[in-house]
Enzyme design. Structure first.
Site, PDB file in Angstrom:
ATOM      1  N   ALA A  73       0.867  -1.180   0.000  1.00  0.00           N
ATOM      2  CA  ALA A  73       0.000   0.000   0.000  1.00  0.00           C
ATOM      3  C   ALA A  73       0.903   1.228   0.000  1.00  0.00           C
ATOM      4  O   ALA A  73       2.070   1.144   0.374  1.00  0.00           O
ATOM      5  CB  ALA A  73      -0.875  -0.013   1.241  1.00  0.00           C
ATOM      6  N   GLY A 116       0.764  -5.039   0.724  1.00  0.00           N
ATOM      7  CA  GLY A 116      -0.383  -5.110  -0.187  1.00  0.00           C
ATOM      8  C   GLY A 116      -0.026  -5.756  -1.525  1.00  0.00           C
ATOM      9  O   GLY A 116      -0.891  -6.327  -2.191  1.00  0.00           O
ATOM     10  N   GLU A 119      -0.339  -9.296  -0.908  1.00  0.00           N
ATOM     11  CA  GLU A 119      -1.775  -9.568  -0.739  1.00  0.00           C
ATOM     12  C   GLU A 119      -2.502  -9.544  -2.087  1.00  0.00           C
ATOM     13  O   GLU A 119      -3.399 -10.348  -2.338  1.00  0.00           O
ATOM     14  CB  GLU A 119      -2.378  -8.544   0.236  1.00  0.00           C
ATOM     15  CG  GLU A 119      -1.901  -8.788   1.659  1.00  0.00           C
ATOM     16  CD  GLU A 119      -2.185  -7.637   2.606  1.00  0.00           C
ATOM     17  OE1 GLU A 119      -1.909  -6.477   2.225  1.00  0.00           O
ATOM     18  OE2 GLU A 119      -2.686  -7.888   3.709  1.00  0.00           O
ATOM     19  N   GLU A 139       4.557  -5.236   7.189  1.00  0.00           N
ATOM     20  CA  GLU A 139       3.817  -4.117   7.798  1.00  0.00           C
ATOM     21  C   GLU A 139       4.220  -3.865   9.242  1.00  0.00           C
ATOM     22  O   GLU A 139       4.178  -2.745   9.734  1.00  0.00           O
ATOM     23  CB  GLU A 139       2.301  -4.371   7.720  1.00  0.00           C
ATOM     24  CG  GLU A 139       1.714  -4.287   6.320  1.00  0.00           C
ATOM     25  CD  GLU A 139       1.724  -5.608   5.560  1.00  0.00           C
ATOM     26  OE1 GLU A 139       2.495  -6.516   5.938  1.00  0.00           O
ATOM     27  OE2 GLU A 139       0.946  -5.734   4.588  1.00  0.00           O
TER      28      GLU A 139
END
Ligand code: CAA
Length: 265
Positions: A73, A116, A119, A139
């Site tokens: 992200a 992300g 993911e 993270e």
């Protein structure tokens, strides 16, 4: 070169194209290692939805570049976010929309697939990785934890021991480890990762579309059902395919020793 005179591709953070029955999405935010900003995620979802609605598209391929699939992200966007902003942003809904895409999705991953990015790759149905791919959920190093399915999909893919190691220590898996732990489907040389992934996508696109869709659904549901319920569910999907013209065509083609001509009906 000014922004106006740059080739269009340099300006687009997400580039789409079509190759036969394969709809391709390429992340093109080079300088930020394809960090998944809200805008990038929105464009990915929009592209997937266009391909989902287009009957000529039978498989979707998502990729980045040799250096990065996606480094997570966009941390710069998230830094000052509040709980309320996070909870009311549409970002997580976008991930849910990707999960609901019924057509098979192949990820061609090279370089960083972190946070992300990992993911996003795990949201896909198959990951074809280059030898230089690196997977991780780092993270915890920036004061948070995976928020787009990392703790759930990673644990289902690699098991608790490896998932805990990755999520708690930030340990990354290289491509060979990712293959050994069941996170990726194939590892191929860097020079050919995209071509191999595209070949896999074309192989999927050449199958009867309903069969591919139902097969995807069956495998995906296996992860959240008991064996008993999953077998019953699979049986219903299997029976359903006998209502398609493509099932008749596939079996007739086998008997007649010819290539099937699937119509998606
Ligand atoms: N968000 C925003 N920008 C990022 C980014 C990210 N996730 N990852 C890299 N970038 C940017 C860097 O800021 C840098 O930009 P500038 O040149 O403008 O400073 C550029 O990409 C290149 O990065 P580096 O200079 O850091 O390159 P490197 O080769 O030294 O390191 C890396 C590469 C190890 C991937 C490192 O960039 C890194 O650790 N990135 C962050 C990875 C991460 O923590 N991801 C998780 C994000 S949170 C998340 O994803 C939550 C969720 O579950 C949805």
């Amino acid at each position: 070169m000014t922004a106006q005179t740059q080739p269009r591709e340099l300006l687009e953070e997400v580039v789409t194209s079509v190759d036969g029955g394969v709809g391709i999405v390429r992340l093109n935010r080079l300088k930020a290692l394809n960090a998944l900003s809200y805008g990038v995620m929105q464009k990915i979802v929009e592209a997937f939805e266009v391909y989902e609605r287009d009957p000529s598209i039978r498989c979707i391929l998502i990729t980045g570049n040799e250096r990065a699939f996606a480094a997570g992200a966009d941390i710069k966007e998230l830094e000052n976010a509040t709980v309320v902003e996070m909870a009311s942003s549409l970002q997580m809904e976008r991930w849910d929309r990707i999960r609901r895409i019924s057509k098979p999705i192949v990820a061609a991953v090279s370089g960083f697939a972190l946070g992300g990015g990992c993911e996003l790759a795990m949201c896909c149905d198959m990951i074809v990785a280059s030898e230089t791919a690196v997977f991780g959920q780092p993270e915890v190093e920036i004061g948070v934890m995976p928020g787009a399915g990392g703790t759930q999909r990673l644990t289902r893919a690699v098991g608790k021991a490896v998932a805990m190691d990755m999520v708690l220590t930030g340990r990354r898996l290289d491509a060979k480890e990712a293959l050994a732990h069941g996170l990726v489907s194939r590892v191929v040389p860097l020079e050919s990762f995209y071509d191999e992934a595209l070949k896999a996508a074309h192989a999927i696109a050449s199958k009867a579309p309903m069969a591919a869709r139902m097969a995807k659904e069956g495998v995906a549901r296996a992860l959240d059902m008991s064996l008993e319920a999953g077998l019953a569910y699979e049986r219903r999907l299997f029976y359903l395919l006998f209502g398609t013209e493509d099932q008749k065509e596939g079996m007739a083609a086998f008997r007649e020793k010819r290539a099937p001509q699937y119509k998606g009906k």
